[in-house]
Write an enzyme that holds these catalytic residues in place. Structure first.
Site, PDB file in Angstrom:
ATOM      1  N   THR A 146      59.192   4.373  41.860  1.00  0.00           N
ATOM      2  CA  THR A 146      59.158   5.848  41.929  1.00  0.00           C
ATOM      3  C   THR A 146      60.493   6.306  42.515  1.00  0.00           C
ATOM      4  O   THR A 146      61.468   6.412  41.776  1.00  0.00           O
ATOM      5  CB  THR A 146      57.967   6.361  42.779  1.00  0.00           C
ATOM      6  OG1 THR A 146      57.993   5.733  44.053  1.00  0.00           O
ATOM      7  CG2 THR A 146      56.667   6.075  42.083  1.00  0.00           C
ATOM      8  N   LYS A 168      56.695  -2.066  45.041  1.00  0.00           N
ATOM      9  CA  LYS A 168      57.365  -0.762  44.968  1.00  0.00           C
ATOM     10  C   LYS A 168      56.978   0.014  46.219  1.00  0.00           C
ATOM     11  O   LYS A 168      55.926  -0.213  46.818  1.00  0.00           O
ATOM     12  CB  LYS A 168      56.963   0.010  43.713  1.00  0.00           C
ATOM     13  CG  LYS A 168      55.552   0.515  43.633  1.00  0.00           C
ATOM     14  CD  LYS A 168      55.198   1.830  44.259  1.00  0.00           C
ATOM     15  CE  LYS A 168      56.268   2.873  44.331  1.00  0.00           C
ATOM     16  NZ  LYS A 168      55.698   4.101  45.030  1.00  0.00           N
ATOM     17  N   THR A 179      52.004   4.082  50.269  1.00  0.00           N
ATOM     18  CA  THR A 179      52.453   4.173  48.855  1.00  0.00           C
ATOM     19  C   THR A 179      53.238   2.971  48.466  1.00  0.00           C
ATOM     20  O   THR A 179      54.428   2.994  48.158  1.00  0.00           O
ATOM     21  CB  THR A 179      53.288   5.389  48.442  1.00  0.00           C
ATOM     22  OG1 THR A 179      52.559   6.566  48.691  1.00  0.00           O
ATOM     23  CG2 THR A 179      53.588   5.426  46.934  1.00  0.00           C
ATOM     24  N   GLU A 259      63.294   5.628  51.880  1.00  0.00           N
ATOM     25  CA  GLU A 259      63.900   6.913  51.516  1.00  0.00           C
ATOM     26  C   GLU A 259      64.886   7.432  52.550  1.00  0.00           C
ATOM     27  O   GLU A 259      64.527   7.708  53.688  1.00  0.00           O
ATOM     28  CB  GLU A 259      62.802   7.959  51.335  1.00  0.00           C
ATOM     29  CG  GLU A 259      62.078   7.836  50.010  1.00  0.00           C
ATOM     30  CD  GLU A 259      60.847   8.734  49.925  1.00  0.00           C
ATOM     31  OE1 GLU A 259      60.558   9.437  50.896  1.00  0.00           O
ATOM     32  OE2 GLU A 259      60.197   8.706  48.868  1.00  0.00           O
ATOM     33  N   ASN A 378      62.255  14.351  51.046  1.00  0.00           N
ATOM     34  CA  ASN A 378      60.836  14.663  51.171  1.00  0.00           C
ATOM     35  C   ASN A 378      60.531  16.147  51.145  1.00  0.00           C
ATOM     36  O   ASN A 378      59.374  16.543  51.050  1.00  0.00           O
ATOM     37  CB  ASN A 378      60.264  14.003  52.425  1.00  0.00           C
ATOM     38  CG  ASN A 378      60.124  12.512  52.207  1.00  0.00           C
ATOM     39  OD1 ASN A 378      59.389  12.083  51.330  1.00  0.00           O
ATOM     40  ND2 ASN A 378      60.870  11.729  52.973  1.00  0.00           N
ATOM     41  N   SER A 383      59.260  19.353  43.990  1.00  0.00           N
ATOM     42  CA  SER A 383      59.788  20.581  43.381  1.00  0.00           C
ATOM     43  C   SER A 383      60.936  20.261  42.447  1.00  0.00           C
ATOM     44  O   SER A 383      61.132  19.154  42.028  1.00  0.00           O
ATOM     45  CB  SER A 383      60.219  21.565  44.472  1.00  0.00           C
ATOM     46  OG  SER A 383      60.822  20.923  45.555  1.00  0.00           O
TER      47      SER A 383
END
Lengths: 383, 383
Positions: A146, A168, A179, A259, A378, A383
């Site tokens: 992702t 992942k 996740t 991230e 994040n 969006s």
């Protein structure tokens, strides 16, 4: 270097149209036997996604013949319609492979509350089935990405048998898995009950010790499949050691790709009264936004470490704690010691050592710093 | 509008040279009686600063005659030398006022692990004593500011008696109070035992419900002093209501000024089985970096709300949760409902409503969004 490295497995990764950018988004992993032993651990989040609700039933008998995974949508909080989509995908895989749907684990990852296009998924299964190959592991590992910047794979080679893994996950790595989708294959002969024991032992000191941002996903799944195709049956100790090696390596790959992280922080807690105490202390520091922001700013702010330690119930004397950052003991006996100016926080890897002086147990918890990139990624994800 | 509004109090704020920018950094608040009843709550962090260790002893008999507070250094993890500094400051105040040091509460705020210059503090006490006045409350409230952008004060006026309050704190606001110093005065007659009960009731629904970043300070102190100078003795109910009003207002002022925040988020948890359940659910959402970053990005990501709710032990059915953001019920029965596109996250105030459908208890927890400014301010704080 992939899940198709061990004998007895075929896999594929295809683009099913779930990701708007056209990247691969559906993976299929098939165990061709002769054995079909398996073990799986799921997120401990009580709000579980539809694929988790389905797969919890699938894994109960210890037999799993295939795993189908999609990125591009978590299928969580999508209602009965979403559960039916998961079911339909499992049925489609079963139909193509001539097995029962109740032997098919389904995993999904992506946004919560977003329904996946069922027809895209079913067409994707057709395409993945047609593409199954004994060298398809790498492709499968790409299809589950992702926000990952790289695909994560690992192989442990032993004498006559091996373990392959793919993972992942780049955010929401947390207490009890988050996740994070992981598929591990082995051609060793490992009965399901033993596999379960080995998997719980391995995840306890790997994925469970990773706490990127304290958030816990609705979809986490770690599945291990044993084909027995090597004909070799390692001892429980041998297998658990190899599986732990694979899980720790994959966990560190997740950490390295978290991230927006600038630093990989290892929190080593020494001389705790119990291992649980050590983990509690490590996790409390791993969740301190103030400390993590300080590391981002290359500021060896050990006061924020102690402030976090103080929020735990672990056994220690608040007046007798030692703290080191990158080996510099900036605090001894809860009092300033070596000069923090000697600490170089430029390198990506940071080690925080906390000596509780309360026993002989230790644990390491891994986390990342809190960066502008984390906030950016994040705040913009959906969006 | 300050702590010297109620009769019987004098105060002052001076620059003692602890802050490198020359701003006021030492405050003195003196109760002139005729009563000297008091109550105090401290941080529940086990790693407590020296002033907290000192003041815990001071407050035990319910008598406090003066509070001396400094910004510019937390005096935490500064060893026996640091404790002696706290003690010397209390002795100095006592000497000037002709009282016992054991009736002097000391509070400090600023960096952990930084020793305060003792002579600066003692000279500051001299200067503050000389400046004491019945209109000095405003000046005192300025001297306790650290990263606060404004000083925080509040007055509750009742018939014949009043409450005045001042607070500092702009980060680390957390579960059980955090880098938060609050002094509240009243000229009502309130015996110490009753004052203690009222203070605990008021903080439970105000400062304890504020969770800016989940971090918990080593120095938090909330002290209330009753001078009895009005001659009026309100009922326990009347006094508790007025004190709660003051604490809630000061808590909201802290929230509004939290470090780097773009949004003030109110998390209203409805229909919980118990109030504790409601608070646990609210706090879990308040601590979700993912949700807080989404609010910063003006993204009504309700999936992150549910993922947080799922990590709690509260009573609810994961398949039957409702969530609203700013009144738009984006999730009903754990399934997408109204269109999130109708939610305007431009305004500073955001309300998240979670209906647990498990009882009739409610609670509100307040937090902020996770912003670039938060990361910046906290990565640069000590450098």
């Amino acid at each position: 270097m992939s899940i198709t490295h061990p004998a007895g497995f075929v896999a594929a990764g295809v683009a099913a149209g779930l990701k708007s950018n056209g990247n691969k988004d559906l993976a299929l992993v098939v165990n061709q036997g002769p054995t079909f032993d398996s073990a799986t651990v799921f997120t401990s989040n009580r709000c579980k996604a539809n694929p988790v609700l389905w797969s919890q039933e699938v894994v109960k008998d210890g037999v799993v013949k295939a795993v189908v995974l999609n990125s591009g949508g978590a299928n969580c909080y999508t209602g009965p319609e979403g559960f039916q989509t998961t079911h339909a995908v499992a049925e489609k895989v079963a139909e193509k492979l001539g097995i029962g749907a109740i032997d098919v684990v389904v995993c999904s990852t992506g946004l919560i509350g977003l329904a996946n296009d069922r027809q895209h998924l079913l067409d994707g299964v057709e395409a993945a089935y047609a593409a199954l190959s004994a060298t398809g592991g790498d492709s499968a590992s790409q299809a589950i990405m992702t926000t990952d910047s790289v695909n994560k794979q690992f192989v442990v080679q032993r004498d006559g048998w091996s373990i392959g893994g793919m993972a992942k996950g780049a955010g929401m790595l947390a207490p009890a898995l988050a996740t994070m989708l992981v598929v591990i294959t082995t051609d060793a002969i490992v009965p399901a009950a033993e596999l379960d024991k080995a998997l719980r032992a391995a995840t306890r000191v790997s994925f469970d010790r990773l706490d990127s941002d304290g958030c816990q996903s609705t979809n986490d799944t770690v599945t291990v499949l044993a084909s027995g195709a090597s004909g070799v049956q390692p001892t429980a100790e041998e297998f658990t050691a190899a599986l732990t090696e694979a899980c720790v390596d994959l966990a560190k790959q997740l950490l390295a790709d978290a991230e927006g992280a600038d630093h990989e922080i290892s929190i080593d807690v020494l001389n705790a009264a119990t291992e649980d105490d050590a983990v509690e202390v490590g996790r409390s520091v791993a969740r301190s936004n103030l400390f993590k922001a300080a590391v981002f700013g290359k500021d060896p702010n050990w006061g924020r470490v102690l402030a976090s330690v103080g929020t735990t119930q672990a056994a220690f004397d608040p007046a007798d704690l030692d703290v080191a950052i990158n080996g510099v003991w900036v605090c001894r006996n809860s009092t300033p010691a070596e000069d923090p100016a000697g600490i170089d926080l430029e390198p990506r890897k940071v080690t925080v050592t906390i000596d509780l002086k309360a026993g002989d147990q230790t644990a390491t918890v891994w986390t990342n710093d809190l960066t502008h990139a984390y906030v950016h990624e994040n705040s913009a994800y959906s969006s």
